[in-house]
Design a protein around this motif. Structure first.
Motif, PDB file in Angstrom:
ATOM      1  N   SER A 115     -24.930  75.721 -62.311  1.00  0.00           N
ATOM      2  CA  SER A 115     -23.794  75.367 -63.160  1.00  0.00           C
ATOM      3  C   SER A 115     -24.283  75.243 -64.598  1.00  0.00           C
ATOM      4  CB  SER A 115     -23.196  74.030 -62.710  1.00  0.00           C
ATOM      5  OG  SER A 115     -22.481  73.450 -63.758  1.00  0.00           O
ATOM      6  N   PRO A 116     -23.814  76.108 -65.487  1.00  0.00           N
ATOM      7  CA  PRO A 116     -24.273  76.046 -66.877  1.00  0.00           C
ATOM      8  C   PRO A 116     -24.005  74.682 -67.506  1.00  0.00           C
ATOM      9  CG  PRO A 116     -22.927  78.016 -66.489  1.00  0.00           C
ATOM     10  CD  PRO A 116     -22.838  77.186 -65.263  1.00  0.00           C
ATOM     11  N   ARG A 117     -22.846  74.148 -67.267  1.00  0.00           N
ATOM     12  CA  ARG A 117     -22.514  72.845 -67.851  1.00  0.00           C
ATOM     13  C   ARG A 117     -23.426  71.757 -67.309  1.00  0.00           C
ATOM     14  NH1 ARG A 117     -16.248  71.548 -68.359  1.00  0.00           N
ATOM     15  NH2 ARG A 117     -15.959  72.206 -66.195  1.00  0.00           N
ATOM     16  N   GLY A 118     -23.624  71.811 -65.983  1.00  0.00           N
ATOM     17  CA  GLY A 118     -24.472  70.802 -65.358  1.00  0.00           C
ATOM     18  C   GLY A 118     -25.894  70.853 -65.883  1.00  0.00           C
ATOM     19  N   GLU A 119     -26.408  72.066 -66.027  1.00  0.00           N
ATOM     20  CA  GLU A 119     -27.798  72.193 -66.474  1.00  0.00           C
ATOM     21  C   GLU A 119     -27.951  71.747 -67.921  1.00  0.00           C
ATOM     22  OE1 GLU A 119     -29.182  76.109 -65.564  1.00  0.00           O
ATOM     23  OE2 GLU A 119     -29.052  75.770 -63.394  1.00  0.00           O
ATOM     24  N   GLU A 120     -26.943  72.039 -68.725  1.00  0.00           N
ATOM     25  CA  GLU A 120     -27.016  71.586 -70.113  1.00  0.00           C
ATOM     26  C   GLU A 120     -26.976  70.062 -70.175  1.00  0.00           C
ATOM     27  OE1 GLU A 120     -23.886  72.798 -72.791  1.00  0.00           O
ATOM     28  OE2 GLU A 120     -24.769  71.490 -74.326  1.00  0.00           O
ATOM     29  N   GLY A 121     -26.122  69.503 -69.348  1.00  0.00           N
ATOM     30  CA  GLY A 121     -26.033  68.044 -69.290  1.00  0.00           C
ATOM     31  C   GLY A 121     -27.375  67.425 -68.942  1.00  0.00           C
ATOM     32  N   LEU A 122     -28.022  67.988 -67.930  1.00  0.00           N
ATOM     33  CA  LEU A 122     -29.338  67.484 -67.529  1.00  0.00           C
ATOM     34  C   LEU A 122     -30.326  67.507 -68.684  1.00  0.00           C
ATOM     35  CD1 LEU A 122     -30.019  69.097 -64.032  1.00  0.00           C
ATOM     36  CD2 LEU A 122     -30.002  66.658 -64.569  1.00  0.00           C
ATOM     37  N   LEU A 155     -10.771  58.036 -71.079  1.00  0.00           N
ATOM     38  CA  LEU A 155     -10.204  58.995 -72.019  1.00  0.00           C
ATOM     39  C   LEU A 155     -10.591  60.430 -71.689  1.00  0.00           C
ATOM     40  CD1 LEU A 155     -10.952  56.728 -74.982  1.00  0.00           C
ATOM     41  CD2 LEU A 155      -8.697  57.660 -74.544  1.00  0.00           C
ATOM     42  N   ASP A 156      -9.615  61.271 -71.781  1.00  0.00           N
ATOM     43  CA  ASP A 156      -9.827  62.685 -71.479  1.00  0.00           C
ATOM     44  C   ASP A 156     -10.734  63.371 -72.478  1.00  0.00           C
ATOM     45  OD1 ASP A 156      -8.158  62.466 -69.403  1.00  0.00           O
ATOM     46  OD2 ASP A 156      -6.411  63.296 -70.431  1.00  0.00           O
ATOM     47  N   TYR A 157     -10.687  62.940 -73.727  1.00  0.00           N
ATOM     48  CA  TYR A 157     -11.263  63.786 -74.754  1.00  0.00           C
ATOM     49  C   TYR A 157     -12.779  63.752 -74.836  1.00  0.00           C
ATOM     50  CZ  TYR A 157     -10.753  59.567 -77.682  1.00  0.00           C
ATOM     51  OH  TYR A 157     -10.791  58.300 -78.183  1.00  0.00           O
ATOM     52  N   TYR A 158     -13.427  62.853 -74.100  1.00  0.00           N
ATOM     53  CA  TYR A 158     -14.892  62.902 -74.096  1.00  0.00           C
ATOM     54  C   TYR A 158     -15.371  64.055 -73.225  1.00  0.00           C
ATOM     55  CZ  TYR A 158     -14.947  58.429 -76.446  1.00  0.00           C
ATOM     56  OH  TYR A 158     -14.764  57.433 -77.365  1.00  0.00           O
ATOM     57  N   THR A 159     -16.325  64.812 -73.752  1.00  0.00           N
ATOM     58  CA  THR A 159     -16.799  65.997 -73.029  1.00  0.00           C
ATOM     59  C   THR A 159     -18.298  65.965 -72.781  1.00  0.00           C
ATOM     60  OG1 THR A 159     -17.044  67.132 -75.142  1.00  0.00           O
ATOM     61  CG2 THR A 159     -14.986  67.482 -73.949  1.00  0.00           C
ATOM     62  N   GLY A 160     -19.026  65.090 -73.451  1.00  0.00           N
ATOM     63  CA  GLY A 160     -20.481  65.063 -73.297  1.00  0.00           C
ATOM     64  C   GLY A 160     -20.991  63.656 -73.084  1.00  0.00           C
ATOM     65  N   GLY A 164     -16.118  43.033 -71.146  1.00  0.00           N
ATOM     66  CA  GLY A 164     -15.963  44.475 -71.310  1.00  0.00           C
ATOM     67  C   GLY A 164     -16.936  45.026 -72.324  1.00  0.00           C
ATOM     68  N   SER A 165     -16.780  46.314 -72.566  1.00  0.00           N
ATOM     69  CA  SER A 165     -17.684  46.978 -73.496  1.00  0.00           C
ATOM     70  C   SER A 165     -17.379  46.549 -74.928  1.00  0.00           C
ATOM     71  CB  SER A 165     -17.532  48.486 -73.366  1.00  0.00           C
ATOM     72  OG  SER A 165     -18.265  49.137 -74.382  1.00  0.00           O
ATOM     73  N   VAL A 166     -18.424  46.217 -75.677  1.00  0.00           N
ATOM     74  CA  VAL A 166     -18.223  45.814 -77.065  1.00  0.00           C
ATOM     75  C   VAL A 166     -18.482  46.963 -78.029  1.00  0.00           C
ATOM     76  CG1 VAL A 166     -18.690  43.378 -76.672  1.00  0.00           C
ATOM     77  CG2 VAL A 166     -20.570  44.905 -77.255  1.00  0.00           C
ATOM     78  N   CYS A 167     -19.059  48.047 -77.521  1.00  0.00           N
ATOM     79  CA  CYS A 167     -19.273  49.200 -78.376  1.00  0.00           C
ATOM     80  C   CYS A 167     -19.284  50.440 -77.490  1.00  0.00           C
ATOM     81  CB  CYS A 167     -20.583  49.071 -79.156  1.00  0.00           C
ATOM     82  SG  CYS A 167     -20.805  50.329 -80.422  1.00  0.00           S
ATOM     83  N   SER A 168     -18.268  51.262 -77.652  1.00  0.00           N
ATOM     84  CA  SER A 168     -18.121  52.416 -76.769  1.00  0.00           C
ATOM     85  C   SER A 168     -17.869  53.677 -77.574  1.00  0.00           C
ATOM     86  CB  SER A 168     -16.927  52.240 -75.832  1.00  0.00           C
ATOM     87  OG  SER A 168     -17.001  51.009 -75.182  1.00  0.00           O
ATOM     88  N   GLY A 169     -18.198  54.797 -76.940  1.00  0.00           N
ATOM     89  CA  GLY A 169     -17.913  56.049 -77.621  1.00  0.00           C
ATOM     90  C   GLY A 169     -18.364  57.224 -76.795  1.00  0.00           C
ATOM     91  N   GLY A 170     -18.458  58.366 -77.447  1.00  0.00           N
ATOM     92  CA  GLY A 170     -18.875  59.546 -76.716  1.00  0.00           C
ATOM     93  C   GLY A 170     -18.790  60.793 -77.572  1.00  0.00           C
ATOM     94  N   ARG A 171     -19.151  61.889 -76.927  1.00  0.00           N
ATOM     95  CA  ARG A 171     -19.073  63.194 -77.599  1.00  0.00           C
ATOM     96  C   ARG A 171     -17.786  63.895 -77.193  1.00  0.00           C
ATOM     97  NH1 ARG A 171     -21.117  67.295 -80.227  1.00  0.00           N
ATOM     98  NH2 ARG A 171     -22.980  66.233 -80.930  1.00  0.00           N
ATOM     99  N   TYR A 172     -17.180  64.521 -78.181  1.00  0.00           N
ATOM    100  CA  TYR A 172     -15.954  65.275 -77.933  1.00  0.00           C
ATOM    101  C   TYR A 172     -16.142  66.684 -78.486  1.00  0.00           C
ATOM    102  CZ  TYR A 172     -15.721  62.743 -82.326  1.00  0.00           C
ATOM    103  OH  TYR A 172     -16.054  62.179 -83.515  1.00  0.00           O
ATOM    104  N   ASP A 173     -15.502  67.648 -77.827  1.00  0.00           N
ATOM    105  CA  ASP A 173     -15.652  69.054 -78.185  1.00  0.00           C
ATOM    106  C   ASP A 173     -14.976  69.397 -79.484  1.00  0.00           C
ATOM    107  OD1 ASP A 173     -17.214  70.303 -76.465  1.00  0.00           O
ATOM    108  OD2 ASP A 173     -15.632  70.930 -75.081  1.00  0.00           O
ATOM    109  N   ASP A 174     -13.831  68.751 -79.688  1.00  0.00           N
ATOM    110  CA  ASP A 174     -13.022  69.160 -80.822  1.00  0.00           C
ATOM    111  C   ASP A 174     -12.163  67.997 -81.266  1.00  0.00           C
ATOM    112  OD1 ASP A 174     -11.913  70.640 -82.771  1.00  0.00           O
ATOM    113  OD2 ASP A 174     -10.588  71.800 -81.463  1.00  0.00           O
ATOM    114  N   LEU A 175     -12.547  67.433 -82.382  1.00  0.00           N
ATOM    115  CA  LEU A 175     -11.842  66.241 -82.859  1.00  0.00           C
ATOM    116  C   LEU A 175     -10.440  66.574 -83.340  1.00  0.00           C
ATOM    117  CD1 LEU A 175     -11.997  63.201 -83.820  1.00  0.00           C
ATOM    118  CD2 LEU A 175     -12.568  64.146 -86.053  1.00  0.00           C
ATOM    119  N   ALA A 176     -10.339  67.605 -84.157  1.00  0.00           N
ATOM    120  CA  ALA A 176      -9.115  67.783 -84.939  1.00  0.00           C
ATOM    121  C   ALA A 176      -8.270  68.959 -84.463  1.00  0.00           C
ATOM    122  CB  ALA A 176      -9.470  67.937 -86.411  1.00  0.00           C
TER     123      ALA A 176
END
Length: 443
Positions: free
Chosen positions: A243-250, A280-285, A299-311
């Motif tokens: 899986s290309p996505r899986g391997e990149e994630g690793l 949230l759906d928009y996190y991709t990485g 709960g979480s006091v600082c959260s976030g993530g990577r998204y493919d396309d913000l705008a």
RNA sequence: GUGGCUAUAGCUCAGUUGGUUAGAGCACCGGAUUGUGGUUCCGGGGGUCGGGGGUUCGAGUCCCCUUAGCCACCCCA
């Protein structure tokens, strides 16, 4: 003749902030500003009020967004911002020419959500966002993690855990099962693992998605596995080959943990937790969640993530990015519960007492001299017994009290008392500034 | 938005099966201590019992509505 009194009150989920809490809040804001800037994030601001269509996005799922929404005096359909990410997306699309790419910004501002309030959840609260957009680089993901770590440390926390996951790992897994289109439902269920337990997660997975029970079990088993990041990754790896996505994630997660190790962060500070997914759906990485070890329930006091396309809603230009948000009010609520909020309600460490009102000029001018040297000094403004002035100083949390009566004026000196240690010194007028500067404890 | 628990002094809470003028600790103000706080002792102010309506001879206590807080769902900082 008396008109009826209006009872003083505030709206549900909205709160006043008293001096001791405000001092703590300002201290955190200052710290966040400093840390963000050391990484090159630059400040921006956007309006609190926007067109509803901007904030709602295409989906228009107002029920999910819980926005304060109304028609303004010109009958425009407007809403209060409910986070800082959507406004940033609009901002980025609108000002791409001016800001260039990649672009790092921090934004510390109030947001509003018409949710039902609970502990650590308010209708008006402040977020301290930082994002890097316009790059797919894993370096940006890793720096985002380091910012979270440095920020919490700079605020004064030692016992906290940053949980990391990468959506690519799960996406890769789902690719293998042919369940890509069920990602949202599965991840949402998975995200609740810590809260509702494996049985209920399994039930939700099979009831709300098309996943078959044995598939759900496989996914859950992998995500529940315990161990060091290396062990966990080794366990998932066979499931992802091909899986290309899986391997990149690793690869990305491995690189991240390699940096964590060589950067010398405390053991256990950053953990790999395959079960955190963020609803949230928009996190991709990469996904980040930060929990205080002494108060995980808030709960979480600082959260976030990577998204493919913000705008993507606002421009055809692709803007991948990564960022996170410090929940200032939730953090303050946690600190209050942990007894970490100081009771002092003055920003000034020095109180200039007024012993003899006829010498008011001497007190005023000397206080001013101390201020010119960079010290924060309050002049006691009432003609009260010196004992009262001491009591006032003590209650408010002043460190030093400066006193002069007839004896001192005759001798050209001052008394300086440290309320914390109880030490009192006679100081010549010429030495006062230097003495006070040295007596102030760094805080 | 749905469901549940709660509301008594500034804060934390007592208040018996509905029954005289609702209490404590802390906080606040004053005094002991007219050149010194934080300790100690003495005294004082402060409550239409969240608000409104009802049942009752009588409601802090029972019922309904409302407002707010907390908890779960949902979602999330």
């Amino acid at each position: 003749m008396n008109s009826p009194l209006i009872s003083p009150r505030v709206l549900k989920g909205f709160r006043d902030t008293l001096p001791n809490m405000m001092l703590a809040r300002e201290a955190i804001l200052e710290t966040a500003r400093r840390v963000y800037r050391t990484y090159g994030y630059t400040p921006i601001d956007t309006p609190a009020l926007e067109y509803s269509e901007i904030l709602l996005g295409k989906g228009g799922e107002e029920t999910d967004k819980q926005m304060f929404r109304f028609a303004d005096q010109g009958e425009r359909d407007v809403a209060m911002r409910f986070d800082l990410t959507i406004p940033f997306a609009r901002f980025a699309a609108q000002h791409l020419q001016e800001i260039g790419s990649p672009f790092r910004r921090y934004h510390m501002a109030t947001v509003w959500r018409a949710e039902k309030p609970q502990k650590g959840r308010f209708r008006e609260f402040m977020q301290c966002d930082f994002d890097t957009i316009g790059t797919d680089s894993n370096a940006a993901d890793i720096e985002t993690l380091l910012v979270i770590n440095d920020l919490l440390e700079a605020i004064g926390f030692e016992r906290f855990t940053i949980r990391i996951n990468n959506r690519l790992l799960l996406s890769g897994l789902l690719d293998q099962f042919g369940l890509e289109d069920q990602a949202t439902g599965l991840l949402r269920a998975l995200d609740k693992l810590a809260k509702i337990g494996p049985e209920k997660v399994l039930a939700e997975m099979t009831e709300r998605t098309t996943a078959r029970p044995e598939q759900a079990e496989r996914i859950l088993a992998l995500c529940r596995a315990q161990g060091t990041p290396e062990e966990l990754l080794a366990e998932v790896e066979p499931q992802l080959t091909g899986s290309p996505r899986g391997e990149e994630g690793l690869a990305r997660v491995r690189e991240l943990f390699a940096v964590v190790q060589s950067a010398g962060l405390p053991a256990g500070r950053v953990t790999l937790d395959l079960s955190i997914a963020r609803g949230l759906d928009y996190y991709t990485g990469t996904i980040y969640e930060t929990f205080l070890d002494d108060l995980p329930g808030i709960g979480s006091v600082c959260s976030g993530g990577r998204y493919d396309d913000l705008a993507g809603l606002f421009t055809k230009q692709r803007l991948p990015g990564v960022g996170a948000s410090l929940g200032l009010d939730r953090l303050l609520a946690a600190m209050e519960e942990l007894g970490q909020i100081e009771s002092a309600s003055t920003p000034a460490p020095v109180l200039m007492t007024v012993f003899d009102a006829s010498r008011i000029n001497d007190y005023l001018l000397t206080a001013r001299r101390l201020r010119n040297a960079g010290l924060c000094v309050e002049l006691f403004a009432d003609e009260k017994a010196i004992g009262k002035q001491f009591k006032y100083a003590d209650r408010r949390g002043f460190q030093l009290v400066v006193i002069a009566g007839p004896d001192e004026f005759a001798a050209g000196s001052w008394q300086v008392k440290d309320l914390v240690t109880g030490d009192q010194s006679t100081v010549a007028d010429a030495d006062l500034v230097t003495f006070v500067q040295q007596a102030i404890r760094p805080s």
